[in-house]
Every structure is written in C-alpha cells, then in structure tokens.
Design a protein around this motif. Structure first.
Motif, PDB file in Angstrom:
ATOM      1  N   ASP A   1      43.155  -3.255 -76.176  1.00 19.45           N
ATOM      2  CA  ASP A   1      42.016  -3.947 -75.583  1.00 19.45           C
ATOM      3  C   ASP A   1      41.158  -4.681 -76.616  1.00 19.45           C
ATOM      4  O   ASP A   1      40.162  -5.317 -76.261  1.00 19.45           O
ATOM      5  N   TRP A   2      41.537  -4.605 -77.891  1.00 23.74           N
ATOM      6  CA  TRP A   2      40.857  -5.390 -78.913  1.00 23.74           C
ATOM      7  C   TRP A   2      41.525  -6.753 -79.126  1.00 23.74           C
ATOM      8  O   TRP A   2      40.955  -7.628 -79.772  1.00 23.74           O
ATOM      9  N   LEU A   3      42.735  -6.926 -78.641  1.00 28.25           N
ATOM     10  CA  LEU A   3      43.495  -8.152 -78.873  1.00 28.25           C
ATOM     11  C   LEU A   3      43.066  -9.253 -77.904  1.00 28.25           C
ATOM     12  O   LEU A   3      42.327  -9.018 -76.948  1.00 28.25           O
ATOM     13  N   TYR A   4      43.569 -10.453 -78.155  1.00 34.74           N
ATOM     14  CA  TYR A   4      43.158 -11.626 -77.368  1.00 34.74           C
ATOM     15  C   TYR A   4      43.974 -11.693 -76.078  1.00 34.74           C
ATOM     16  O   TYR A   4      44.764 -12.610 -75.852  1.00 34.74           O
ATOM     17  N   GLU A   5      43.744 -10.700 -75.229  1.00 29.52           N
ATOM     18  CA  GLU A   5      44.554 -10.550 -74.024  1.00 29.52           C
ATOM     19  C   GLU A   5      44.407 -11.731 -73.073  1.00 29.52           C
ATOM     20  O   GLU A   5      45.413 -12.257 -72.568  1.00 29.52           O
ATOM     21  N   GLU A   6      43.184 -12.160 -72.812  1.00 27.45           N
ATOM     22  CA  GLU A   6      42.991 -13.236 -71.847  1.00 27.45           C
ATOM     23  C   GLU A   6      43.625 -14.539 -72.335  1.00 27.45           C
ATOM     24  O   GLU A   6      44.228 -15.290 -71.558  1.00 27.45           O
ATOM     25  N   GLY A   7      43.509 -14.816 -73.621  1.00 27.02           N
ATOM     26  CA  GLY A   7      44.133 -16.014 -74.171  1.00 27.02           C
ATOM     27  C   GLY A   7      45.648 -15.952 -74.083  1.00 27.02           C
ATOM     28  O   GLY A   7      46.310 -16.966 -73.819  1.00 27.02           O
ATOM     29  N   MET A   8      46.216 -14.758 -74.291  1.00 27.26           N
ATOM     30  CA  MET A   8      47.650 -14.601 -74.158  1.00 27.26           C
ATOM     31  C   MET A   8      48.096 -14.792 -72.713  1.00 27.26           C
ATOM     32  O   MET A   8      49.127 -15.410 -72.441  1.00 27.26           O
ATOM     33  N   ARG A   9      47.320 -14.277 -71.782  1.00 30.18           N
ATOM     34  CA  ARG A   9      47.668 -14.460 -70.361  1.00 30.18           C
ATOM     35  C   ARG A   9      47.623 -15.935 -69.981  1.00 30.18           C
ATOM     36  O   ARG A   9      48.504 -16.427 -69.259  1.00 30.18           O
ATOM     37  N   ARG A  10      46.612 -16.641 -70.459  1.00 34.59           N
ATOM     38  CA  ARG A  10      46.548 -18.079 -70.176  1.00 34.59           C
ATOM     39  C   ARG A  10      47.739 -18.799 -70.801  1.00 34.59           C
ATOM     40  O   ARG A  10      48.316 -19.722 -70.207  1.00 34.59           O
ATOM     41  N   GLY A  11      48.102 -18.374 -72.027  1.00 33.35           N
ATOM     42  CA  GLY A  11      49.243 -18.988 -72.684  1.00 33.35           C
ATOM     43  C   GLY A  11      50.539 -18.760 -71.924  1.00 33.35           C
ATOM     44  O   GLY A  11      51.362 -19.679 -71.762  1.00 33.35           O
ATOM     45  N   LEU A  12      50.743 -17.537 -71.429  1.00 34.79           N
ATOM     46  CA  LEU A  12      51.944 -17.230 -70.650  1.00 34.79           C
ATOM     47  C   LEU A  12      51.989 -18.052 -69.366  1.00 34.79           C
ATOM     48  O   LEU A  12      53.052 -18.573 -68.983  1.00 34.79           O
ATOM     49  N   ARG A  13      50.838 -18.179 -68.698  1.00 35.26           N
ATOM     50  CA  ARG A  13      50.812 -18.984 -67.462  1.00 35.26           C
ATOM     51  C   ARG A  13      51.097 -20.444 -67.764  1.00 35.26           C
ATOM     52  O   ARG A  13      51.839 -21.115 -67.028  1.00 35.26           O
ATOM     53  N   SER A  14      50.527 -20.947 -68.864  1.00 34.22           N
ATOM     54  CA  SER A  14      50.736 -22.346 -69.228  1.00 34.22           C
ATOM     55  C   SER A  14      52.198 -22.632 -69.542  1.00 34.22           C
ATOM     56  O   SER A  14      52.768 -23.631 -69.086  1.00 34.22           O
ATOM     57  N   VAL A  15      52.819 -21.748 -70.311  1.00 37.07           N
ATOM     58  CA  VAL A  15      54.229 -21.941 -70.667  1.00 37.07           C
ATOM     59  C   VAL A  15      55.118 -21.819 -69.437  1.00 37.07           C
ATOM     60  O   VAL A  15      56.092 -22.569 -69.277  1.00 37.07           O
ATOM     61  N   ALA A  16      54.775 -20.901 -68.526  1.00 36.92           N
ATOM     62  CA  ALA A  16      55.576 -20.721 -67.305  1.00 36.92           C
ATOM     63  C   ALA A  16      55.560 -21.972 -66.425  1.00 36.92           C
ATOM     64  O   ALA A  16      56.527 -22.249 -65.699  1.00 36.92           O
ATOM     65  N   LYS A  17      54.488 -22.731 -66.500  1.00 38.41           N
ATOM     66  CA  LYS A  17      54.389 -23.951 -65.696  1.00 38.41           C
ATOM     67  C   LYS A  17      55.028 -25.152 -66.389  1.00 38.41           C
ATOM     68  O   LYS A  17      55.169 -26.215 -65.775  1.00 38.41           O
ATOM     69  N   GLY A  18      55.379 -24.994 -67.643  1.00 35.94           N
ATOM     70  CA  GLY A  18      55.903 -26.116 -68.422  1.00 35.94           C
ATOM     71  C   GLY A  18      57.400 -26.275 -68.295  1.00 35.94           C
ATOM     72  O   GLY A  18      58.028 -25.845 -67.323  1.00 35.94           O
ATOM     73  N   SER A  19      58.001 -26.866 -69.331  1.00 32.62           N
ATOM     74  CA  SER A  19      59.430 -27.163 -69.329  1.00 32.62           C
ATOM     75  C   SER A  19      60.249 -25.887 -69.249  1.00 32.62           C
ATOM     76  O   SER A  19      59.984 -24.910 -69.966  1.00 32.62           O
ATOM     77  N   ALA A  20      61.268 -25.909 -68.403  1.00 33.53           N
ATOM     78  CA  ALA A  20      62.140 -24.736 -68.259  1.00 33.53           C
ATOM     79  C   ALA A  20      62.914 -24.459 -69.540  1.00 33.53           C
ATOM     80  O   ALA A  20      63.306 -23.317 -69.805  1.00 33.53           O
ATOM     81  N   SER A  21      63.128 -25.487 -70.358  1.00 39.44           N
ATOM     82  CA  SER A  21      63.906 -25.304 -71.584  1.00 39.44           C
ATOM     83  C   SER A  21      63.221 -24.344 -72.553  1.00 39.44           C
ATOM     84  O   SER A  21      63.891 -23.650 -73.313  1.00 39.44           O
ATOM     85  N   VAL A  22      61.899 -24.287 -72.520  1.00 39.97           N
ATOM     86  CA  VAL A  22      61.175 -23.389 -73.411  1.00 39.97           C
ATOM     87  C   VAL A  22      61.508 -21.940 -73.095  1.00 39.97           C
ATOM     88  O   VAL A  22      61.532 -21.084 -73.974  1.00 39.97           O
ATOM     89  N   MET A  23      61.768 -21.649 -71.830  1.00 40.04           N
ATOM     90  CA  MET A  23      62.061 -20.280 -71.420  1.00 40.04           C
ATOM     91  C   MET A  23      63.546 -19.958 -71.430  1.00 40.04           C
ATOM     92  O   MET A  23      63.929 -18.816 -71.178  1.00 40.04           O
ATOM     93  N   SER A  24      64.384 -20.963 -71.726  1.00 41.23           N
ATOM     94  CA  SER A  24      65.823 -20.710 -71.594  1.00 41.23           C
ATOM     95  C   SER A  24      66.669 -21.162 -72.777  1.00 41.23           C
ATOM     96  O   SER A  24      67.793 -20.680 -72.945  1.00 41.23           O
ATOM     97  N   GLU A  25      66.162 -22.056 -73.628  1.00 38.91           N
ATOM     98  CA  GLU A  25      66.980 -22.644 -74.683  1.00 38.91           C
ATOM     99  C   GLU A  25      66.652 -22.044 -76.061  1.00 38.91           C
ATOM    100  O   GLU A  25      65.548 -21.553 -76.286  1.00 38.91           O
ATOM    101  N   TYR A  26      67.639 -22.118 -76.961  1.00 38.13           N
ATOM    102  CA  TYR A  26      67.371 -21.772 -78.350  1.00 38.13           C
ATOM    103  C   TYR A  26      66.356 -22.745 -78.941  1.00 38.13           C
ATOM    104  O   TYR A  26      66.302 -23.919 -78.548  1.00 38.13           O
ATOM    105  N   ALA A  27      65.607 -22.287 -79.914  1.00 35.55           N
ATOM    106  CA  ALA A  27      64.716 -23.168 -80.659  1.00 35.55           C
ATOM    107  C   ALA A  27      65.506 -23.929 -81.716  1.00 35.55           C
ATOM    108  O   ALA A  27      66.624 -23.550 -82.076  1.00 35.55           O
ATOM    109  N   THR A  28      64.921 -24.997 -82.223  1.00 35.77           N
ATOM    110  CA  THR A  28      65.506 -25.683 -83.366  1.00 35.77           C
ATOM    111  C   THR A  28      65.410 -24.759 -84.579  1.00 35.77           C
ATOM    112  O   THR A  28      64.595 -23.824 -84.599  1.00 35.77           O
TER     113      THR A  28
END
Length: 459
Positions: free
Chosen positions: A117-144
C-alpha cells in the motif's frame, strides 16, 4: 569431519567445494595422492578411492604418470553447496527465500521493499487500463531487442537530471535490475576473475557472483563511499575485472557517495582498467541527488542500471542498462540468447505510470512518509540498545549495531521462530565481520509486535 561422513566422502566433498568456488579451475592438477593423504591425515588408499569415484562421475580425469586434473565439464552448480558452510540465517539465498516465501501476515522488517500500500498502485492501475485499450501487439508480441523506444527516451531524459548523458541507443531494457547485472557479468567475466564489492553490500550481489564462479573481494564502505585507500590496495593486489556498487542511497548502510570519494574511485578504476556497475535502483528515493560515477565517467567504463520494483511494482518486472556504446551490440546478443525478445507489456505500463501526472506527487509523499517512519523507528530501536551506524538522508534502511553480546544470526533465528523476519549483518558482508549488525527497513517496522519479539530475543 561432518557427522555421518566417511573419510572418502570428506575428500570428495573437499574437491567439489574447491571446484565450485573456483579454487580449482578446469584443468587444475589436484594434489598428489600422497600430498592429499597428508593434508587430510588419511591413508593414501582413502584418497585413491575418492579420486576414482570423482573420475567415475566425470568431475576429474587422470593422465597416466601425471596425476589427476579437474575436468572441463564439472557437476552442475549448486549455490547451496558453495563454501564456506554458513548457518542458513546468514546466507543471502536464505534471506531472499524467506522474504519471498513467508505469508503476507508475517512481519518483515528485514525485507528490502515497501509494503504494497506504499507503492504507486493507482498509477499502475491507470497504466494497465491504458495499455489494455491500446494496440493489441503490446500485449501479444515480443519487444524489439533494445525495448520500448518511448521508455528508453524517457530514461535518458531522467538521466540528464543526474548529469548522465546517454542516447536512447545506449539504453537496453531488461526484465529486472538483477537481470541487468547478470547480463553484464556474463559479458565481462569468466570463472576465476576477481570482482570488487562494497562491504557491506546488497546481499544478492554475493549470491549472483557465486553463480558466476568468480572471486569476490570486499572493500569497507564508509559514510562517504568505499574506503579509497583499501580500494587502491585491492586494485593493486587482486587486479579485479569489475566493481559493483550502489549509486545514490547505499544498501544496506543508507550512506551517500561524496563527490570527492567518487572522483578518487573513478580515477583509480580508470587507471586499473576496471569496469563498474552502478546500480541506481533507489534513485527516486533521493531528496538531493548524489554524485553518479556514470556522470563523471561519461559511460565509458561504467554500466549504469536501474529498475522500478521499489517504487512502482515488484510484480511487473522491468529494468534497464545504460552501457558504453561499444558494448551495446554484444549485450543485445546476450539478451537475445538468454531471454529472446523480452516483453512489451511491462515496459508500456511502466512508461504510463512514470509519465502519469501523479507520480511526482506520489514520490514527494513517499519521502515524507519514509522520514516519518524513520523518526518513529529510531527511538523504538534505541530503547532496545540498537543504534544506527549513521543517520541516512533518505531511503528505507537503517544499518544498526546490536547491543554487546548479541549475534545477529542467532537473533534472526530466534525471531524467525516467532514470525519476525530479520536481515542479519553477515549476509551483506564478504569479510563476514558484521555479525553484530542488522539492517532494518523502516517502512516495514511499524508493528509493535516486532519490538516485543526483539525484546524477548535479545540477550
């Protein structure tokens, strides 16, 4: 002799231990049968039988008329078998496993991270929601191979604030700070090389270096950095290949590297051709930025690394290396060989959280929260006769001396039996001379039961 061991087993164990700790390198000639028998005070026939068993297992081989030699391919490495045999309470791997395996209800003033509960939980949740709404490749492809460009660009901008000038092409993302160190060690070191560490230092440096089968030499760490005179003597005597240290807030002491010490260390390293890994995992805990070796060196012989497990999430693994330009391609090859492409998801979420408007506010609040926790922990420890070696300017750690007559390993064992996990001094010490010291995490030290258990267990 270990109880229950035969004399033959004692000889076998001795040879294997010396191979594991690279006292015996591949191709090393073992002591003759007669010499080994004299060393152990056993009969020659005992040594002959032991050597023959080792040869049957492929650990050694014989050359007719020339003796026995260590085989090129030896038994698989077991870190738990590497000498010296210490009580598990003063073993870095034991501390790590207890910290990770104990239940959420356990009290952990000896662990090295913040409560959830000391970590940046709310910012991480917003980040997860933002990435989930973005390009599907981010959640499925290898990185460069180098990793997400936008995060690497952000990291270089953050480094500029510390005086470190790096191009995004010099920054490679990794799965963690530990993986970053491991890749650099794979690149620079071969078994038998010498590595310098601070004494005390982060205990997993010891565990990781054992896995690389190198010789480790400690240099005493003072309130302003490594003891420069000892550092110079170690470079002259041992000709080390690498030095691993913390930037900013030192773990476990909480000390800060002074500009004068930083200059001297870097001058000595440059003269000796010594490479440096500067681990800056606690950068965001700083209030006033300290001198960085990577800034003074210009990323010539210094590898600058970090991660976000201490401020964002230990669950979402993401670290980085800022490397000398000449070595980036070789490090990329190693990364691909050992981990292939890596993932994009963690990097994308970290990028979102770091660029979130609330992150700076969160860290400012964290500084105040840690300062308050430190001010509350110090008098509670003082009542028990436990005193800090220095008062750190920032961060979560207090490096403390126990009352006379108390051994940290014995105290850790006694407290563990009562549900309190501690970090005894010798897990951090290469010289094994910190048996009367303990590291406390102030963020994990608020529960009154910790001090009740300490009071019951102290002599």
């Amino acid at each position: 002799m270990k109880i229950g061991s035969t004399r033959i087993e004692v000889v076998i164990a001795d040879v294997k231990a010396k191979i594991a700790t690279v006292i015996y390198l591949p191709g090393t000639r073992l002591p003759s049968v007669r010499a080994a028998a004299k060393n152990h005070s056993f009969s020659p026939s005992t040594v002959v039988e032991a050597y023959e068993r080792l040869q049957a297992d492929g650990v050694i081989y014989s050359r007719p008329g020339a003796g026995f030699y260590v085989a090129e391919s030896t038994l698989p490495l077991s870190l738990a078998d590497i000498a010296p045999k210490l009580d598990r309470a003063v073993d870095p791997l034991w501390v790590s496993r207890q910290s990770l395996e104990t239940s959420d209800n356990a009290l952990k003033p000896g662990c090295g991270w913040l409560p959830p509960d000391w970590l940046y939980e709310e910012g991480m949740r917003r980040g997860l929601r933002s990435v989930a709404k973005g390009s599907a490749s981010v959640m499925s492809e290898y990185a460069t191979p180098l990793g997400l460009l936008e995060l690497r660009q952000l990291l270089t901008r953050r480094m500029v604030g510390l005086g470190i000038n790096a191009e995004p092409s010099q920054v490679m993302l990794t799965e963690s700070g530990t993986q970053a160190i491991d890749l650099i060690c794979r690149f620079l070191l071969t078994p038998g090389d010498t590595v310098v560490v601070d004494d005390p230092c982060y205990f997993n440096f010891h565990a990781l270096l054992k896995a690389h089968r190198v010789k480790v030499v400690g240099v005493p760490y003072t309130s302003t950095g490594p003891d420069v005179d000892v550092f110079a003597a170690v470079l002259d005597e041992h000709k080390p290949r690498l030095y691993i240290t913390n930037a900013a807030i030192h773990n476990p002491t909480g000390a800060t590297l002074s500009p004068a010490t930083a200059y001297k260390v870097l001058q000595l390293a440059q003269s000796a051709g010594l490479y440096i890994i500067e681990d800056d995992i606690f950068a965001d805990f700083e209030i006033t930025p300290a001198t960085r070796l990577a800034a003074l060196d210009g990323l010539s012989q210094v590898f600058y690394i970090g991660s976000f497990s201490k401020t964002l999430s230990a669950s979402l693994r993401c670290g980085y290396i800022a490397a000398p330009t000449a070595w980036v391609e070789s490090l990329l090859d190693l990364k691909i060989a050992t981990g292939f492409g890596g993932g994009q998801l963690a990097a994308a979420v970290v990028l979102s959280a770091l660029t979130d408007s609330g992150y700076r506010k969160h860290m400012n609040a964290m500084h105040l929260r840690l300062a308050k926790a430190r001010s509350q922990t110090l008098p509670r420890l003082a009542k028990l006769g436990i005193v800090p070696c220095l008062l750190p300017q920032a961060g979560m750690f207090l490096w403390c001396q126990l009352p006379d007559g108390n051994n940290a390993a014995e105290l850790a064992n006694a407290c563990l039996a009562k549900g309190v996990l501690l970090a005894p001094g010798n897990v951090f010490s290469q010289a094994q001379n910190a048996e009367h010291f303990m590291r406390f995490n102030v963020a994990q030290a608020s529960d009154a039961r910790i001090y009740e258990v300490l009071a019951e267990s102290l002599d």
